[in-house]
Design an enzyme around this catalytic site. Sequence first.
Site, PDB file in Angstrom:
ATOM      1  N   GLU A   1      11.526 -50.103  41.645  1.00  0.00           N
ATOM      2  CA  GLU A   1      11.805 -48.672  41.456  1.00  0.00           C
ATOM      3  C   GLU A   1      13.040 -48.435  40.604  1.00  0.00           C
ATOM      4  O   GLU A   1      14.109 -49.018  40.842  1.00  0.00           O
ATOM      5  CB  GLU A   1      11.979 -48.017  42.838  1.00  0.00           C
ATOM      6  CG  GLU A   1      12.293 -46.526  42.746  1.00  0.00           C
ATOM      7  CD  GLU A   1      12.099 -45.770  44.058  1.00  0.00           C
ATOM      8  OE1 GLU A   1      11.610 -46.361  45.045  1.00  0.00           O
ATOM      9  OE2 GLU A   1      12.433 -44.576  44.072  1.00  0.00           O
TER      10      GLU A   1
ATOM     11  N   GLU B   1      11.625 -52.597  52.294  1.00  0.00           N
ATOM     12  CA  GLU B   1      12.582 -52.631  51.192  1.00  0.00           C
ATOM     13  C   GLU B   1      13.564 -53.792  51.338  1.00  0.00           C
ATOM     14  O   GLU B   1      13.936 -54.158  52.450  1.00  0.00           O
ATOM     15  CB  GLU B   1      13.365 -51.309  51.154  1.00  0.00           C
ATOM     16  CG  GLU B   1      12.487 -50.099  50.908  1.00  0.00           C
ATOM     17  CD  GLU B   1      13.264 -48.789  50.859  1.00  0.00           C
ATOM     18  OE1 GLU B   1      14.517 -48.813  50.914  1.00  0.00           O
ATOM     19  OE2 GLU B   1      12.609 -47.734  50.755  1.00  0.00           O
TER      20      GLU B   1
ATOM     21  N   ASP C   1       7.634 -43.584  53.407  1.00  0.00           N
ATOM     22  CA  ASP C   1       8.597 -42.835  54.218  1.00  0.00           C
ATOM     23  C   ASP C   1       9.191 -41.667  53.419  1.00  0.00           C
ATOM     24  O   ASP C   1       9.952 -40.866  53.948  1.00  0.00           O
ATOM     25  CB  ASP C   1       9.672 -43.756  54.795  1.00  0.00           C
ATOM     26  CG  ASP C   1      10.469 -44.468  53.727  1.00  0.00           C
ATOM     27  OD1 ASP C   1      10.213 -44.257  52.527  1.00  0.00           O
ATOM     28  OD2 ASP C   1      11.371 -45.254  54.099  1.00  0.00           O
ATOM     29  N   SER C   2       8.788 -41.538  52.165  1.00  0.00           N
ATOM     30  CA  SER C   2       9.127 -40.342  51.377  1.00  0.00           C
ATOM     31  C   SER C   2       8.529 -39.095  52.036  1.00  0.00           C
ATOM     32  O   SER C   2       8.903 -37.977  51.694  1.00  0.00           O
ATOM     33  CB  SER C   2       8.617 -40.469  49.935  1.00  0.00           C
ATOM     34  OG  SER C   2       7.252 -40.816  49.907  1.00  0.00           O
TER      35      SER C   2
ATOM     36  N   LYS D   1       4.785 -52.213  53.918  1.00  0.00           N
ATOM     37  CA  LYS D   1       5.766 -52.345  52.828  1.00  0.00           C
ATOM     38  C   LYS D   1       7.150 -52.191  53.426  1.00  0.00           C
ATOM     39  O   LYS D   1       7.362 -51.382  54.323  1.00  0.00           O
ATOM     40  CB  LYS D   1       5.533 -51.254  51.770  1.00  0.00           C
ATOM     41  CG  LYS D   1       6.589 -51.252  50.661  1.00  0.00           C
ATOM     42  CD  LYS D   1       6.252 -50.304  49.525  1.00  0.00           C
ATOM     43  CE  LYS D   1       6.740 -48.898  49.719  1.00  0.00           C
ATOM     44  NZ  LYS D   1       8.204 -48.744  49.880  1.00  0.00           N
TER      45      LYS D   1
ATOM     46  N   ASP E   1       4.249 -47.754  55.155  1.00  0.00           N
ATOM     47  CA  ASP E   1       5.674 -48.042  54.945  1.00  0.00           C
ATOM     48  C   ASP E   1       6.372 -48.296  56.277  1.00  0.00           C
ATOM     49  O   ASP E   1       6.110 -47.600  57.260  1.00  0.00           O
ATOM     50  CB  ASP E   1       6.314 -46.813  54.280  1.00  0.00           C
ATOM     51  CG  ASP E   1       7.260 -47.183  53.151  1.00  0.00           C
ATOM     52  OD1 ASP E   1       7.481 -48.386  52.921  1.00  0.00           O
ATOM     53  OD2 ASP E   1       7.766 -46.250  52.494  1.00  0.00           O
TER      54      ASP E   1
END
Length: 278
Positions: A186, A119, A48-49, A117, A87
């Site tokens: 991270e 978070e 999502d970056s 993925k 993501d």
Amino acid sequence: MGDKVKMTIPDFKKFKEEGRKFAYCTAYDYTTATIVDESDVEIILVGDSLSMIMLGNKTTVGVTVDTMIHHIKPVVKGAPHTFIVGDMPFGSYNVSKEQAIMTANRILMETNCDCVKLEGGVEMADMIAAMVKAGIPVMGHIGLTPQTATSIGGFKVQGGTPESAAKLIEDAKALEAAGVFSMVLECVPSVVGKAVSEALSIPVLGIGAGPDVDCQVLVTQDMLDMYGDFKPKFVKHFAHVRKEMVDGLNLFHKETVEGTFPSKEYCFNKAVDIPKLY
Ligand code: KIV
């Protein structure tokens, strides 16, 4: 090119057991995916970056599942020899287990990527366990979690105190017990990266987590020096693609204004009798 064999989920654990390191980078479009596929890098994240890198936003929050799917599809087409991670964006899995399973199902079924993925640590463990039980391959992401960066005080190094380092190990173990097959870690001190990796039997995929993790992750545009002036401490520039591109564009401009481009080799040189209509 030609002998790259696509990594599988059982390979993640196998690589960890064998102490074999591997590499992981981002791609958000077909062309970049084909380039990564031609390289030795084993894993692509359609992260999502892309919100910042592709869409020019300030944060990752605001990217929708539709936007993620739009970008994951061409990457899957372009990189058949590379393991592809889709993501899950903010808001697409924080309502309920059902929502998380349905979002992951959509991403996997509509894009054909290899896993999703998401978070979060201990607080996400039950939800991840439900997803894994539903047959969804899940990669975790702990430490600096960009989707909740505001709540953790911004884009800062995490695990810098004994208490917060212990919490990260607790998060990592909870995710492993919930069934993730690997996890991104991270922005933590290298000693924390090492401790988390040693605590787990699945690979830790480090971005800014030091050398003693199982895999290194970087955003492709960061490591190839494409993104402009912003460079986090953990990013090494392995090439200077932005400069190459600007130089190429300037050469195109120069030859255009000078009239040296296109020369004969770039023209269709067939003789045609043009009727005098003007
Ligand atoms: O979206 C992303 O690029 C990521 C990496 C920072 C791991 O999650």
